[in-house]
Design a protein around this motif. Structure first.
Motif, mmCIF file in Angstrom:
data_model
loop_
_atom_site.group_PDB
_atom_site.id
_atom_site.type_symbol
_atom_site.label_atom_id
_atom_site.label_comp_id
_atom_site.label_asym_id
_atom_site.label_seq_id
_atom_site.Cartn_x
_atom_site.Cartn_y
_atom_site.Cartn_z
ATOM 1 N N ALA A 102 0.838 -1.239 -0.138
ATOM 2 C CA ALA A 102 0.015 0.046 -0.089
ATOM 3 C C ALA A 102 0.771 1.462 -0.107
ATOM 4 C CB ALA A 102 -0.971 0.111 1.438
ATOM 5 N N GLY A 103 2.025 1.204 0.869
ATOM 6 C CA GLY A 103 2.753 2.286 0.746
ATOM 7 C C GLY A 103 3.509 2.636 -0.680
ATOM 8 N N VAL A 104 3.907 1.734 -1.132
ATOM 9 C CA VAL A 104 4.716 1.532 -2.533
ATOM 10 C C VAL A 104 3.662 2.298 -3.487
ATOM 11 C CG1 VAL A 104 5.887 0.353 -4.348
ATOM 12 C CG2 VAL A 104 6.169 0.003 -2.037
ATOM 13 N N VAL A 105 2.433 1.717 -3.538
ATOM 14 C CA VAL A 105 1.401 2.244 -4.331
ATOM 15 C C VAL A 105 1.324 3.791 -4.123
ATOM 16 C CG1 VAL A 105 -0.985 1.928 -4.999
ATOM 17 C CG2 VAL A 105 0.448 0.003 -4.951
ATOM 18 N N ARG A 106 0.986 4.284 -2.791
ATOM 19 C CA ARG A 106 0.501 5.408 -2.524
ATOM 20 C C ARG A 106 1.686 6.219 -3.027
ATOM 21 N NH1 ARG A 106 4.087 8.493 -0.499
ATOM 22 N NH2 ARG A 106 4.441 7.138 1.296
ATOM 23 N N ALA A 107 3.101 5.914 -3.094
ATOM 24 C CA ALA A 107 4.434 6.601 -3.387
ATOM 25 C C ALA A 107 4.353 6.602 -4.951
ATOM 26 C CB ALA A 107 5.697 5.878 -3.127
ATOM 27 N N TYR A 108 3.847 5.532 -5.454
ATOM 28 C CA TYR A 108 3.846 5.561 -7.054
ATOM 29 C C TYR A 108 2.825 6.487 -7.810
ATOM 30 C CZ TYR A 108 2.282 3.349 -11.637
ATOM 31 O OH TYR A 108 1.945 3.168 -12.994
ATOM 32 N N ILE A 109 1.711 6.877 -6.944
ATOM 33 C CA ILE A 109 0.651 7.815 -7.351
ATOM 34 C C ILE A 109 1.083 9.191 -6.896
ATOM 35 C CG2 ILE A 109 -1.736 8.478 -6.999
ATOM 36 C CD1 ILE A 109 -2.472 5.538 -5.953
ATOM 37 N N GLN A 110 1.481 9.503 -5.709
ATOM 38 C CA GLN A 110 1.905 10.900 -5.235
ATOM 39 C C GLN A 110 2.959 11.381 -6.259
ATOM 40 O OE1 GLN A 110 2.314 11.212 -1.065
ATOM 41 N NE2 GLN A 110 3.543 13.150 -1.290
ATOM 42 N N ASN A 111 3.798 10.490 -6.472
ATOM 43 C CA ASN A 111 4.924 11.081 -7.218
ATOM 44 C C ASN A 111 4.985 10.824 -8.718
ATOM 45 O OD1 ASN A 111 7.088 11.744 -4.952
ATOM 46 N ND2 ASN A 111 6.371 9.511 -4.162
ATOM 47 N N LYS A 112 3.830 10.644 -9.267
ATOM 48 C CA LYS A 112 3.304 10.362 -10.529
ATOM 49 C C LYS A 112 4.435 9.447 -11.280
ATOM 50 C CE LYS A 112 0.560 14.562 -10.804
ATOM 51 N NZ LYS A 112 0.650 14.819 -9.410
ATOM 52 N N LEU A 113 4.729 8.522 -10.793
ATOM 53 C CA LEU A 113 5.502 7.546 -11.272
ATOM 54 C C LEU A 113 5.091 6.923 -12.831
ATOM 55 C CD1 LEU A 113 7.458 5.320 -8.525
ATOM 56 C CD2 LEU A 113 7.988 7.542 -9.732
ATOM 57 N N TYR A 114 3.614 6.904 -12.599
ATOM 58 C CA TYR A 114 3.218 6.309 -13.711
ATOM 59 C C TYR A 114 3.402 7.363 -15.244
ATOM 60 C CZ TYR A 114 -0.064 9.727 -11.997
ATOM 61 O OH TYR A 114 -0.800 10.793 -11.415
ATOM 62 N N ALA A 115 3.588 8.648 -14.823
ATOM 63 C CA ALA A 115 3.633 9.740 -15.809
ATOM 64 C C ALA A 115 5.177 9.351 -16.760
ATOM 65 C CB ALA A 115 3.643 10.922 -15.417
ATOM 66 N N GLN A 116 6.158 8.432 -16.059
ATOM 67 C CA GLN A 116 7.136 7.808 -16.790
ATOM 68 C C GLN A 116 6.833 7.252 -17.895
ATOM 69 O OE1 GLN A 116 10.113 6.774 -14.077
ATOM 70 N NE2 GLN A 116 9.761 8.331 -12.498
ATOM 71 N N GLY A 117 5.754 6.426 -17.886
ATOM 72 C CA GLY A 117 5.224 5.586 -19.092
ATOM 73 C C GLY A 117 5.770 4.180 -18.822
ATOM 74 N N GLY A 118 5.323 3.021 -19.423
ATOM 75 C CA GLY A 118 5.829 1.797 -19.390
ATOM 76 C C GLY A 118 5.555 1.100 -18.036
ATOM 77 N N VAL A 119 6.374 0.134 -17.903
ATOM 78 C CA VAL A 119 6.255 -0.674 -16.511
ATOM 79 C C VAL A 119 7.166 -0.094 -15.371
ATOM 80 C CG1 VAL A 119 6.711 -2.798 -15.568
ATOM 81 C CG2 VAL A 119 5.568 -2.470 -18.000
ATOM 82 N N GLN A 120 6.732 0.265 -14.345
ATOM 83 C CA GLN A 120 7.842 0.294 -13.045
ATOM 84 C C GLN A 120 8.084 -1.063 -12.277
ATOM 85 O OE1 GLN A 120 9.001 3.375 -11.843
ATOM 86 N NE2 GLN A 120 8.410 4.078 -13.790
ATOM 87 N N ARG A 121 9.333 -1.161 -11.977
ATOM 88 C CA ARG A 121 9.606 -2.207 -11.473
ATOM 89 C C ARG A 121 10.348 -1.702 -10.084
ATOM 90 N NH1 ARG A 121 10.454 -4.229 -16.850
ATOM 91 N NH2 ARG A 121 9.663 -6.412 -16.882
#
Length: 425
Positions: free
Chosen positions: A83-102
């Motif tokens: 849950a904390g990793v997903v919160r960080a993924y959302i808050q820091n917009k890691l999804y905006a980097q595109g592709g897969v985040q490992r």
């Protein structure tokens, strides 16, 4: 005397070597697969876990360490890492980097439960999350990486259980069938399962009560209620595991304890751990990112319990406890000063050196040198200090030689080779 709180324990130096081995192995294997480490806070807003894990779960309902901050904000020590990793993924917009985040993480988690072997109230996990891919290959990749880590550490007697919990619609259909089957047995279920029959019936399949387990054995199987797409996903994952020569068994009662799981769920267990057999657990969680306020993002991951892994490693004979290469014995003002200087020079040349600081008689220092596990001992007394020399003594054979300190530093490569040979013999 003030003691550690119940459910916490000190990890002493003799045990830390196992933790370091695990951490180094994980970092190396996941680094080769291009997973990047992420470090999230150990406490978060309570709502993160209530929404992410599920209010009907035992973790949220019974096990979380929750308290109010000075501003009356409800805060919880993290009971798990996803849950904390997903919160960080959302808050820091890691999804905006595109592709897969490992991503991978390690650190302490907290749950209020009865302390037992391999599980404390403060426990530790290493885990990974692969976000941004719904392909069955992603499920197979993360399972293969967990398998690689455990095999590289030398673990034996491992078994993997796997199941599919389908998507949300699959589970709703299955829930109705499961409740219909269990209702006539309600009074025969254990107390927790009777409560779960209303709140979270799928968790009854995971009950440890023998009578409830016997009832659950004949319950409808969730795999019989999967949609065509969910069944195809599961079948493809299983085929990929066979292609990778990863053995598994389908466990129709495996549902995992957290509400966010979808499709693949798996556990890797050890027959050497008794009742607390699960070493690694994980699966797919395609709805969690959106549930926590992010974009629709498919994801899969797992976590390994460090304490249980350490228990298994301690059963192996192949794990070497760190010991110095050299032990320096010195006595006298000038000799002790030279011993310190020589220790620092040798350490800078990548040798493990323990310096005896006691100033006690040579006999006592020699006994400590023997107990240290060092391969050789360097002795500096008044005579050696006077002529800038050292007496090199190989502890196993008793062979000795006097050598100038300068010459010793010049022959480090030869020294390393002999030490390595003696350590491996």
């Amino acid at each position: 005397m003030i003691q550690a709180l119940r459910g916490t324990r000190d990890i002493l130096p003799e045990e830390v070597v196992y933790w370091q081995l695990i951490e180094a192995t994980v970092a190396e294997i996941l680094g080769r697969a291009v997973y990047r480490e992420i470090r999230a806070p150990i406490f978060e807003q309570t709502a993160l876990f209530e929404r992410g894990i599920g209010e009907a779960t035992d973790v949220v309902g019974k096990e979380m360490y929750t308290f109010s901050s000075r501003g009356d904000q409800s805060i919880t020590l993290r009971p798990e890492g996803t849950a904390g990793v997903v919160r960080a993924y959302i808050q820091n917009k890691l999804y905006a980097q595109g592709g897969v985040q490992r991503l991978w993480y390690t650190g302490p988690m907290f749950r209020y439960e009865r302390p037992q072997a391999g599980r404390q109230r403060q426990f530790h996990q290493v885990g990974l999350e692969l976000l941004g891919c719904d392909a069955p290959r992603a499920d197979a990749e993360v399972i293969a990486l967990a398998n690689n880590i455990l095999q590289t550490l030398g673990l034996q007697n491992l078994e993997m259980d796997i199941n599919s919990v389908g998507n949300g619609e699959d589970r709703q259909n299955y829930r109705a069938a499961l409740v219909g089957y269990l209702e006539p047995y309600k009074n025969d279920l254990d107390a927790d399962s009777q409560e779960r029959l209303i709140r979270n019936p799928l968790r009854i399949l995971d009950s440890k009560d023998p009578q409830t387990q016997e009832i659950a054995q004949n319950a409808p199987k969730i795999t019989e209620h999967l949609s065509v797409a969910s069944k195809n996903h599961f079948d493809t994952v299983l085929q990929l595991l066979r292609d990778l020569n990863i053995k598994y068994q389908i466990n129709h009662c495996l549902v995992r304890g957290l509400d966010y799981y979808t499709h693949t769920a798996f556990e890797i267990k050890s027959n050497d751990l008794g009742a607390q057999a699960t070493v690694c657990g994980g699966g797919r969680y395609d709805g969690l990112v959106k549930e926590l306020g992010g974009p629709e993002t498919q994801a899969v991951g797992w976590a390994i319990g460090m304490e249980r892994l350490v228990l298994l490693l301690q059963q192996l004979d192949s794990i070497a406890v760190n010991s110095p290469d050299l032990y320096i014995v010195s006595r006298g003002v000038a000799a002790e000063a030279q011993g310190l200087l020589l220790a620092q020079k040798l350490r800078s040349l990548d040798l493990g050196v323990e310096l005896d600081l006691s100033g006690s008689a040579f006999g006592k220092q020699f006994k400590r040198a023997d107990r240290s596990g060092a391969v050789a001992c360097l002795v500096i007394g008044d005579a050696e200090a006077e002529n800038q020399s050292v007496n090199l003594k190989w502890l196993a054979s008793g062979e000795q030689q006097a050598i100038a300190q300068k010459d010793l530093l010049d022959m480090v490569a030869e020294l390393k080779a002999k030490i390595k040979g003696l350590k491996s013999s």
